[in-house]
Design a protein around this motif. Sequence first.
Motif, PDB file in Angstrom:
ATOM      1  N   ILE A 110       0.864  -1.184   0.000  1.00 20.18           N
ATOM      2  CA  ILE A 110       0.000   0.000   0.000  1.00 20.18           C
ATOM      3  C   ILE A 110       0.901   1.236   0.000  1.00 20.18           C
ATOM      4  O   ILE A 110       1.854   1.318   0.770  1.00 20.18           O
ATOM      5  CB  ILE A 110      -0.922   0.047   1.234  1.00 20.18           C
ATOM      6  CG1 ILE A 110      -1.855  -1.160   1.273  1.00 20.18           C
ATOM      7  CG2 ILE A 110      -1.724   1.353   1.272  1.00 20.18           C
ATOM      8  CD1 ILE A 110      -2.647  -1.292   2.558  1.00 20.18           C
ATOM      9  N   THR A 111       0.587   2.199  -0.863  1.00 19.55           N
ATOM     10  CA  THR A 111       1.284   3.486  -0.890  1.00 19.55           C
ATOM     11  C   THR A 111       0.229   4.574  -0.722  1.00 19.55           C
ATOM     12  O   THR A 111      -0.765   4.581  -1.434  1.00 19.55           O
ATOM     13  CB  THR A 111       2.027   3.677  -2.236  1.00 19.55           C
ATOM     14  OG1 THR A 111       2.959   2.625  -2.388  1.00 19.55           O
ATOM     15  CG2 THR A 111       2.755   5.006  -2.268  1.00 19.55           C
ATOM     16  N   GLN A 112       0.461   5.475   0.228  1.00 16.78           N
ATOM     17  CA  GLN A 112      -0.495   6.551   0.492  1.00 16.78           C
ATOM     18  C   GLN A 112       0.197   7.900   0.367  1.00 16.78           C
ATOM     19  O   GLN A 112       1.195   8.156   1.039  1.00 16.78           O
ATOM     20  CB  GLN A 112      -1.078   6.406   1.901  1.00 16.78           C
ATOM     21  CG  GLN A 112      -1.859   5.120   2.082  1.00 16.78           C
ATOM     22  CD  GLN A 112      -2.189   4.868   3.539  1.00 16.78           C
ATOM     23  OE1 GLN A 112      -1.323   4.902   4.401  1.00 16.78           O
ATOM     24  NE2 GLN A 112      -3.460   4.611   3.806  1.00 16.78           N
ATOM     25  N   ASN A 113      -0.337   8.769  -0.492  1.00 19.65           N
ATOM     26  CA  ASN A 113       0.173  10.123  -0.645  1.00 19.65           C
ATOM     27  C   ASN A 113      -0.374  10.950   0.513  1.00 19.65           C
ATOM     28  O   ASN A 113      -1.580  11.111   0.653  1.00 19.65           O
ATOM     29  CB  ASN A 113      -0.262  10.707  -1.988  1.00 19.65           C
ATOM     30  CG  ASN A 113       0.301  12.080  -2.237  1.00 19.65           C
ATOM     31  OD1 ASN A 113       0.726  12.772  -1.310  1.00 19.65           O
ATOM     32  ND2 ASN A 113       0.309  12.482  -3.486  1.00 19.65           N
ATOM     33  N   LEU A 114       0.525  11.511   1.333  1.00 19.01           N
ATOM     34  CA  LEU A 114       0.118  12.296   2.492  1.00 19.01           C
ATOM     35  C   LEU A 114       0.144  13.799   2.215  1.00 19.01           C
ATOM     36  O   LEU A 114      -0.196  14.594   3.074  1.00 19.01           O
ATOM     37  CB  LEU A 114       1.019  11.975   3.689  1.00 19.01           C
ATOM     38  CG  LEU A 114       1.054  10.503   4.108  1.00 19.01           C
ATOM     39  CD1 LEU A 114       2.058  10.298   5.225  1.00 19.01           C
ATOM     40  CD2 LEU A 114      -0.328  10.025   4.518  1.00 19.01           C
ATOM     41  N   GLY A 115       0.563  14.188   1.004  1.00 24.61           N
ATOM     42  CA  GLY A 115       0.623  15.603   0.629  1.00 24.61           C
ATOM     43  C   GLY A 115       1.988  16.215   0.914  1.00 24.61           C
ATOM     44  O   GLY A 115       2.756  15.712   1.735  1.00 24.61           O
ATOM     45  N   ASN A 116       2.297  17.295   0.213  1.00 29.09           N
ATOM     46  CA  ASN A 116       3.556  18.037   0.391  1.00 29.09           C
ATOM     47  C   ASN A 116       4.801  17.167   0.235  1.00 29.09           C
ATOM     48  O   ASN A 116       5.805  17.400   0.914  1.00 29.09           O
ATOM     49  CB  ASN A 116       3.582  18.759   1.739  1.00 29.09           C
ATOM     50  CG  ASN A 116       2.544  19.837   1.833  1.00 29.09           C
ATOM     51  OD1 ASN A 116       2.223  20.491   0.840  1.00 29.09           O
ATOM     52  ND2 ASN A 116       1.976  20.022   3.010  1.00 29.09           N
ATOM     53  N   GLY A 117       4.746  16.152  -0.622  1.00 25.63           N
ATOM     54  CA  GLY A 117       5.904  15.297  -0.870  1.00 25.63           C
ATOM     55  C   GLY A 117       6.064  14.138   0.082  1.00 25.63           C
ATOM     56  O   GLY A 117       6.984  13.333  -0.055  1.00 25.63           O
ATOM     57  N   PHE A 118       5.169  14.001   1.076  1.00 25.46           N
ATOM     58  CA  PHE A 118       5.234  12.902   2.041  1.00 25.46           C
ATOM     59  C   PHE A 118       4.429  11.711   1.535  1.00 25.46           C
ATOM     60  O   PHE A 118       3.348  11.880   0.961  1.00 25.46           O
ATOM     61  CB  PHE A 118       4.672  13.336   3.399  1.00 25.46           C
ATOM     62  CG  PHE A 118       5.540  14.319   4.124  1.00 25.46           C
ATOM     63  CD1 PHE A 118       6.564  13.893   4.949  1.00 25.46           C
ATOM     64  CD2 PHE A 118       5.329  15.677   3.980  1.00 25.46           C
ATOM     65  CE1 PHE A 118       7.364  14.806   5.618  1.00 25.46           C
ATOM     66  CE2 PHE A 118       6.118  16.604   4.644  1.00 25.46           C
ATOM     67  CZ  PHE A 118       7.144  16.169   5.464  1.00 25.46           C
ATOM     68  N   GLU A 119       4.942  10.510   1.773  1.00 21.54           N
ATOM     69  CA  GLU A 119       4.213   9.282   1.447  1.00 21.54           C
ATOM     70  C   GLU A 119       4.386   8.269   2.568  1.00 21.54           C
ATOM     71  O   GLU A 119       5.429   8.226   3.227  1.00 21.54           O
ATOM     72  CB  GLU A 119       4.727   8.662   0.144  1.00 21.54           C
ATOM     73  CG  GLU A 119       4.207   9.345  -1.087  1.00 21.54           C
ATOM     74  CD  GLU A 119       4.526   8.575  -2.356  1.00 21.54           C
ATOM     75  OE1 GLU A 119       3.594   8.294  -3.116  1.00 21.54           O
ATOM     76  OE2 GLU A 119       5.718   8.276  -2.565  1.00 21.54           O
TER      77      GLU A 119
END
Length: 115
Positions: free
Chosen positions: A30-39
């Motif tokens: 699972i890969t989750q984009n957390l925003g502002n370049g964070f994953e």
Amino acid sequence: MKKKSSLKAVKKAGVKRGKAVTLSTRNARITQNLGNGFERFVFQPFTVLPGRFLTITLSSGTLRSVISAGWSISGLLPAYATDSFPARTNQWIIVIHNPTVFTRTVTPYLITKFT
């Protein structure tokens, strides 16, 4: 020629009694984009035998820096990380001990930032 036991080889490599796994963000389930370049990356679960250690090396690749890592373990019984630290800019190591008499599963997590 006498062969070294696998336990001696593991101890010599600096791994505590148990299994060692190396994971890359490419192996994440699972890969989750957390925003502002964070994953956030969630990896497949691994078993840790009773009374043993599991050493997990998490790598983020060359374009991402590790920010933090974590883990969850099955069962409502004690378990602890004897080590959890950034070994390099793009690598985090966690060593988990299962002090119980039960085989358990550990799910590792990694937080990274695009550099």
